[in-house]
Scaffold this motif. Structure first.
Motif, short mmCIF file in Angstrom:
data_model
loop_
_atom_site.label_atom_id
_atom_site.label_comp_id
_atom_site.label_asym_id
_atom_site.label_seq_id
_atom_site.Cartn_x
_atom_site.Cartn_y
_atom_site.Cartn_z
N VAL A 181 0.86 -1.19 0.00
CA VAL A 181 0.00 0.00 0.00
C VAL A 181 0.89 1.23 0.00
O VAL A 181 1.70 1.42 0.91
N THR A 182 0.76 2.07 -1.02
CA THR A 182 1.51 3.31 -1.08
C THR A 182 0.58 4.46 -1.44
O THR A 182 -0.41 4.28 -2.15
N LYS A 183 0.90 5.62 -0.91
CA LYS A 183 0.16 6.84 -1.26
C LYS A 183 1.13 8.01 -1.15
O LYS A 183 1.61 8.34 -0.07
N GLY A 184 1.41 8.61 -2.31
CA GLY A 184 2.37 9.70 -2.34
C GLY A 184 3.72 9.24 -1.83
O GLY A 184 4.15 8.11 -2.08
N HIS A 185 4.39 10.11 -1.09
CA HIS A 185 5.71 9.79 -0.54
C HIS A 185 5.65 9.61 0.97
O HIS A 185 6.68 9.44 1.62
N ASP A 186 4.44 9.63 1.53
CA ASP A 186 4.30 9.56 2.98
C ASP A 186 3.95 8.17 3.49
O ASP A 186 4.27 7.82 4.61
N ILE A 187 3.25 7.39 2.67
CA ILE A 187 2.73 6.11 3.15
C ILE A 187 3.28 4.98 2.30
O ILE A 187 3.15 4.98 1.07
N HIS A 188 3.90 4.03 2.96
CA HIS A 188 4.33 2.78 2.31
C HIS A 188 4.21 1.68 3.36
O HIS A 188 5.04 1.56 4.24
N GLU A 189 3.15 0.90 3.25
CA GLU A 189 2.87 -0.16 4.22
C GLU A 189 2.73 -1.49 3.48
O GLU A 189 2.40 -1.53 2.29
N HIS A 190 3.00 -2.59 4.19
CA HIS A 190 2.77 -3.90 3.57
C HIS A 190 2.54 -4.95 4.65
O HIS A 190 2.99 -4.80 5.79
N ILE A 191 1.78 -5.96 4.28
CA ILE A 191 1.58 -7.13 5.14
C ILE A 191 1.74 -8.38 4.28
O ILE A 191 1.61 -8.33 3.06
N MET A 192 2.06 -9.50 4.94
CA MET A 192 2.19 -10.78 4.24
C MET A 192 1.10 -11.72 4.74
O MET A 192 0.90 -11.86 5.94
N GLU A 193 0.40 -12.35 3.79
CA GLU A 193 -0.62 -13.34 4.12
C GLU A 193 -0.32 -14.64 3.37
O GLU A 193 0.37 -14.64 2.35
N THR A 194 -0.84 -15.74 3.89
CA THR A 194 -0.71 -17.05 3.21
C THR A 194 -2.08 -17.44 2.67
O THR A 194 -3.08 -17.45 3.40
N ILE A 195 -2.12 -17.75 1.38
CA ILE A 195 -3.35 -18.19 0.72
C ILE A 195 -3.24 -19.68 0.41
O ILE A 195 -2.27 -20.12 -0.22
N GLU A 196 -4.22 -20.44 0.87
CA GLU A 196 -4.23 -21.89 0.61
C GLU A 196 -5.03 -22.15 -0.66
O GLU A 196 -6.22 -21.82 -0.75
N VAL A 197 -4.36 -22.73 -1.66
CA VAL A 197 -5.00 -23.00 -2.95
C VAL A 197 -5.25 -24.50 -3.06
O VAL A 197 -4.35 -25.32 -2.91
N LYS A 198 -6.51 -24.85 -3.30
CA LYS A 198 -6.90 -26.27 -3.38
C LYS A 198 -7.41 -26.61 -4.77
O LYS A 198 -7.87 -25.75 -5.50
#
Length: 248
Positions: free
Chosen positions: A231-248
């Motif tokens: 997630v980025t917005k302009g030069h002020d915000i840069h965030e990230h998260i990691m999730e695991t997706i199970e694919v069946k």
């Protein structure tokens, strides 16, 4: 006698071929043991909070992955600009000085609040943390504090749904982003999709609708996938998260 020498020559040649084959196998096996970590690359800025006009200061960042120093970053650059004048920013390339630490020296020409942003590109990942430097005595301390608050938020709450998918079927995803308990709009939100040990990462750009970011991706194999939300917005915000997706 000739027949004995011929047999010896053939045996020696065969032994050499077997030795080369064994060496080749060892090399392949050794290479297959090197698996690049998929843990996120972290960047910890070490920049003075204050400085004097025309004073030489050191801008430093420590780059790590899974707690280990990263000495093989592709590119480390510091971008510096006086707040309100981003179009006049200066970009400087940093050099490795010790384990995972990259530095560059600079000076500040005016008494003002400056933004310092480091651009870290390493191991197929990118992160851009920012901080501020108050140079000299800007007009008011309140102005400096207000600018600092603008660039340092408590962090974002990012929610990715769903956490499962079906192989070879388009899977819609929704991302909700809140900062300081307020919905974030107008951001650039992307999904970075990859499996553990895979060199290729796929990117999915999400579209915003009523404050919710949506998009879809088709998984070609069953099993767990890593999905990192950027997630980025302009030069002020840069965030990230990691999730695991199970694919069946």
């Amino acid at each position: 006698m000739k027949r004995t020498m011929m047999k010896l020559s053939l045996a020696t040649g065969l032994a050499g071929v077997l030795m080369l084959g064994a060496c080749g196998t060892e090399e392949v096996d050794h290479a297959s043991e090197t698996v690049q970590s998929m843990e996120p690359v972290e960047a910890e800025l070490n920049v003075p909070a204050t400085a004097d006009k025309e004073e030489t200061v050191t801008l430093s960042v420590r780059v790590t992955q899974d707690g280990e120093a990263v000495d093989d970053a592709d590119e480390i650059k510091f971008e510096v600009w006086k707040n309100g004048a981003k179009e006049d920013s200066e970009m400087m390339k940093a050099s490795l000085t010790e384990d995972g630490v990259y530095e560059v020296e600079t000076t500040f020409a005016d008494e003002a609040v400056y933004t310092v942003q480091v651009h870290v590109t390493a191991r197929s990942m990118h992160t851009m943390p920012t901080t501020n430097v108050t140079v000299g005595h800007p007009e008011t301390a309140a102005e400096a504090e207000e600018t600092s608050d603008h660039h340092h938020h408590a962090g974002a709450e990012i929610v990715l749904e769903p956490k499962q998918a079906t192989v070879n079927e388009p899977q819609p995803f929704n991302v909700n982003v809140e900062i300081d308990h307020e919905m974030l709009t107008g951001a650039d939100v992307q999904l970075e999709v990859f499996k553990d040990g895979a060199e290729k990462h796929e990117w999915v750009k999400l579209e915003e609708a009523d404050g919710v970011y949506t998009g879809e991706h088709t998984f070609t194999e069953a099993g767990p996938y890593n999905v990192q939300v950027h997630v980025t917005k302009g030069h002020d915000i840069h965030e990230h998260i990691m999730e695991t997706i199970e694919v069946k």
